[in-house]
Design a protein around this motif. Structure first.
Motif, PDB file in Angstrom:
ATOM      1  N   MET A   1      22.551 -76.427 -16.967  1.00  0.00           N
ATOM      2  CA  MET A   1      23.507 -77.408 -17.480  1.00  0.00           C
ATOM      3  C   MET A   1      23.080 -78.807 -17.043  1.00  0.00           C
ATOM      4  O   MET A   1      23.424 -79.265 -15.963  1.00  0.00           O
ATOM      5  CB  MET A   1      24.921 -77.092 -16.983  1.00  0.00           C
ATOM      6  CG  MET A   1      25.078 -77.002 -15.479  1.00  0.00           C
ATOM      7  SD  MET A   1      26.502 -76.038 -14.950  1.00  0.00           S
ATOM      8  CE  MET A   1      25.826 -74.373 -15.098  1.00  0.00           C
TER       9      MET A   1
ATOM     10  N   GLU B   1      22.993 -82.503 -16.266  1.00  0.00           N
ATOM     11  CA  GLU B   1      23.980 -83.573 -16.124  1.00  0.00           C
ATOM     12  C   GLU B   1      23.205 -84.869 -16.118  1.00  0.00           C
ATOM     13  O   GLU B   1      22.462 -85.166 -15.201  1.00  0.00           O
ATOM     14  CB  GLU B   1      24.748 -83.400 -14.812  1.00  0.00           C
ATOM     15  CG  GLU B   1      25.897 -84.365 -14.677  1.00  0.00           C
ATOM     16  CD  GLU B   1      26.300 -84.542 -13.223  1.00  0.00           C
ATOM     17  OE1 GLU B   1      26.494 -85.694 -12.812  1.00  0.00           O
ATOM     18  OE2 GLU B   1      26.406 -83.526 -12.520  1.00  0.00           O
ATOM     19  N   ARG B   2      23.334 -85.610 -17.192  1.00  0.00           N
ATOM     20  CA  ARG B   2      22.471 -86.766 -17.379  1.00  0.00           C
ATOM     21  C   ARG B   2      23.121 -88.056 -16.932  1.00  0.00           C
ATOM     22  O   ARG B   2      22.600 -89.130 -17.179  1.00  0.00           O
ATOM     23  CB  ARG B   2      22.067 -86.893 -18.854  1.00  0.00           C
ATOM     24  CG  ARG B   2      21.535 -85.635 -19.487  1.00  0.00           C
ATOM     25  CD  ARG B   2      20.150 -85.830 -20.025  1.00  0.00           C
ATOM     26  NE  ARG B   2      19.171 -85.881 -18.952  1.00  0.00           N
ATOM     27  CZ  ARG B   2      17.872 -85.679 -19.108  1.00  0.00           C
ATOM     28  NH1 ARG B   2      17.393 -85.410 -20.295  1.00  0.00           N
ATOM     29  NH2 ARG B   2      17.034 -85.755 -18.097  1.00  0.00           N
TER      30      ARG B   2
ATOM     31  N   ILE C   1      23.516 -89.710 -14.114  1.00  0.00           N
ATOM     32  CA  ILE C   1      22.792 -90.645 -13.251  1.00  0.00           C
ATOM     33  C   ILE C   1      21.612 -91.265 -14.002  1.00  0.00           C
ATOM     34  O   ILE C   1      21.311 -92.443 -13.817  1.00  0.00           O
ATOM     35  CB  ILE C   1      22.344 -89.959 -11.937  1.00  0.00           C
ATOM     36  CG1 ILE C   1      21.731 -90.981 -10.961  1.00  0.00           C
ATOM     37  CG2 ILE C   1      21.333 -88.844 -12.185  1.00  0.00           C
ATOM     38  CD1 ILE C   1      22.689 -91.590 -10.016  1.00  0.00           C
ATOM     39  N   SER C   2      20.962 -90.488 -14.869  1.00  0.00           N
ATOM     40  CA  SER C   2      19.805 -91.024 -15.590  1.00  0.00           C
ATOM     41  C   SER C   2      20.207 -92.101 -16.583  1.00  0.00           C
ATOM     42  O   SER C   2      19.517 -93.105 -16.740  1.00  0.00           O
ATOM     43  CB  SER C   2      19.076 -89.911 -16.344  1.00  0.00           C
ATOM     44  OG  SER C   2      18.487 -89.024 -15.438  1.00  0.00           O
TER      45      SER C   2
ATOM     46  N   PHE D   1      21.102 -95.071 -14.556  1.00  0.00           N
ATOM     47  CA  PHE D   1      19.889 -95.632 -13.958  1.00  0.00           C
ATOM     48  C   PHE D   1      19.119 -96.454 -14.998  1.00  0.00           C
ATOM     49  O   PHE D   1      18.617 -97.537 -14.691  1.00  0.00           O
ATOM     50  CB  PHE D   1      19.021 -94.507 -13.400  1.00  0.00           C
ATOM     51  CG  PHE D   1      17.839 -94.980 -12.597  1.00  0.00           C
ATOM     52  CD1 PHE D   1      17.994 -95.449 -11.299  1.00  0.00           C
ATOM     53  CD2 PHE D   1      16.556 -94.940 -13.133  1.00  0.00           C
ATOM     54  CE1 PHE D   1      16.900 -95.890 -10.556  1.00  0.00           C
ATOM     55  CE2 PHE D   1      15.461 -95.379 -12.396  1.00  0.00           C
ATOM     56  CZ  PHE D   1      15.630 -95.856 -11.100  1.00  0.00           C
TER      57      PHE D   1
ATOM     58  N   SER E   1      14.653 -88.586 -17.497  1.00  0.00           N
ATOM     59  CA  SER E   1      15.098 -88.590 -16.107  1.00  0.00           C
ATOM     60  C   SER E   1      13.847 -88.755 -15.262  1.00  0.00           C
ATOM     61  O   SER E   1      13.049 -87.827 -15.148  1.00  0.00           O
ATOM     62  CB  SER E   1      15.787 -87.265 -15.776  1.00  0.00           C
ATOM     63  OG  SER E   1      16.195 -87.264 -14.420  1.00  0.00           O
ATOM     64  N   PRO E   2      13.627 -89.946 -14.705  1.00  0.00           N
ATOM     65  CA  PRO E   2      12.361 -90.171 -14.003  1.00  0.00           C
ATOM     66  C   PRO E   2      12.264 -89.355 -12.724  1.00  0.00           C
ATOM     67  O   PRO E   2      13.267 -89.092 -12.063  1.00  0.00           O
ATOM     68  CB  PRO E   2      12.426 -91.666 -13.671  1.00  0.00           C
ATOM     69  CG  PRO E   2      13.874 -91.964 -13.544  1.00  0.00           C
ATOM     70  CD  PRO E   2      14.548 -91.086 -14.563  1.00  0.00           C
ATOM     71  N   GLY E   3      11.054 -88.958 -12.400  1.00  0.00           N
ATOM     72  CA  GLY E   3      10.812 -88.369 -11.081  1.00  0.00           C
ATOM     73  C   GLY E   3      10.997 -89.437 -10.024  1.00  0.00           C
ATOM     74  O   GLY E   3      10.925 -90.638 -10.312  1.00  0.00           O
TER      75      GLY E   3
ATOM     76  N   VAL F   1      19.638 -97.028  -7.253  1.00  0.00           N
ATOM     77  CA  VAL F   1      20.415 -95.779  -7.350  1.00  0.00           C
ATOM     78  C   VAL F   1      21.877 -96.064  -7.029  1.00  0.00           C
ATOM     79  O   VAL F   1      22.780 -95.550  -7.700  1.00  0.00           O
ATOM     80  CB  VAL F   1      19.837 -94.703  -6.413  1.00  0.00           C
ATOM     81  CG1 VAL F   1      20.752 -93.479  -6.352  1.00  0.00           C
ATOM     82  CG2 VAL F   1      18.441 -94.290  -6.874  1.00  0.00           C
TER      83      VAL F   1
ATOM     84  N   GLU G   1      25.180 -95.391  -9.319  1.00  0.00           N
ATOM     85  CA  GLU G   1      26.277 -94.513  -8.898  1.00  0.00           C
ATOM     86  C   GLU G   1      27.640 -95.159  -9.057  1.00  0.00           C
ATOM     87  O   GLU G   1      28.654 -94.471  -9.048  1.00  0.00           O
ATOM     88  CB  GLU G   1      26.097 -94.148  -7.416  1.00  0.00           C
ATOM     89  CG  GLU G   1      25.012 -93.128  -7.149  1.00  0.00           C
ATOM     90  CD  GLU G   1      24.704 -93.002  -5.674  1.00  0.00           C
ATOM     91  OE1 GLU G   1      24.140 -91.979  -5.281  1.00  0.00           O
ATOM     92  OE2 GLU G   1      25.009 -93.927  -4.899  1.00  0.00           O
TER      93      GLU G   1
END
Lengths: 79, 79
Positions: A1, A3-4, A6-7, A10, A48-50, A69, A73
């Motif tokens: 699942m 969860e995007r 934060i991306s 960001f 979603s970057p590493g 970050v 948030e």
């Protein structure tokens, strides 16, 4: 699942900082050593970057990754 | 040119917080919805987690991702 949340947030934070510095997506991509189209995908929340890539981007934006970050948030990161 | 500094430090930070909570690698993996072996690879700096995965892990550790990243950025994160 995936969860995007934060991306997506960001990506918005990246875009805000990039514009504040007057950098094009291509210029930031070169600084961060990523593909020229990658920054655009990131800013639209499509990647979603590493952590390593995110860290290189933060250096290109002259900002600590933890600060980026933290902004992502925040409850309202719509900018 | 992969720069793995942040990932190695992040792995150490994850391990420290996990142990403080008395969680096994497997228990944290389940909370973060990742493969049971993934946490071990991460803690040894052998994986650079995506931001979304890192965020799920931070929730499993009941800590904000920005705080974990901040600890990983500190000059001496050898613990």
């Amino acid at each position: 699942m995936p969860e995007r949340g934060i991306s997506i947030a960001f990506g918005q934070v990246i875009k805000k900082h990039r514009k504040e510095l007057g950098l094009s997506q291509e210029a930031l991509a070169e600084k961060a050593d990523v593909h020229p189209t990658y920054i655009g995908l990131l800013e639209r929340g499509l990647r979603s970057p590493g952590l390593d890539v995110a860290d290189r981007i933060s250096k290109g934006l002259k900002t600590r990754l933890s600060k980026l970050v933290s902004e992502a948030e925040s409850p309202r990161s719509k900018l």
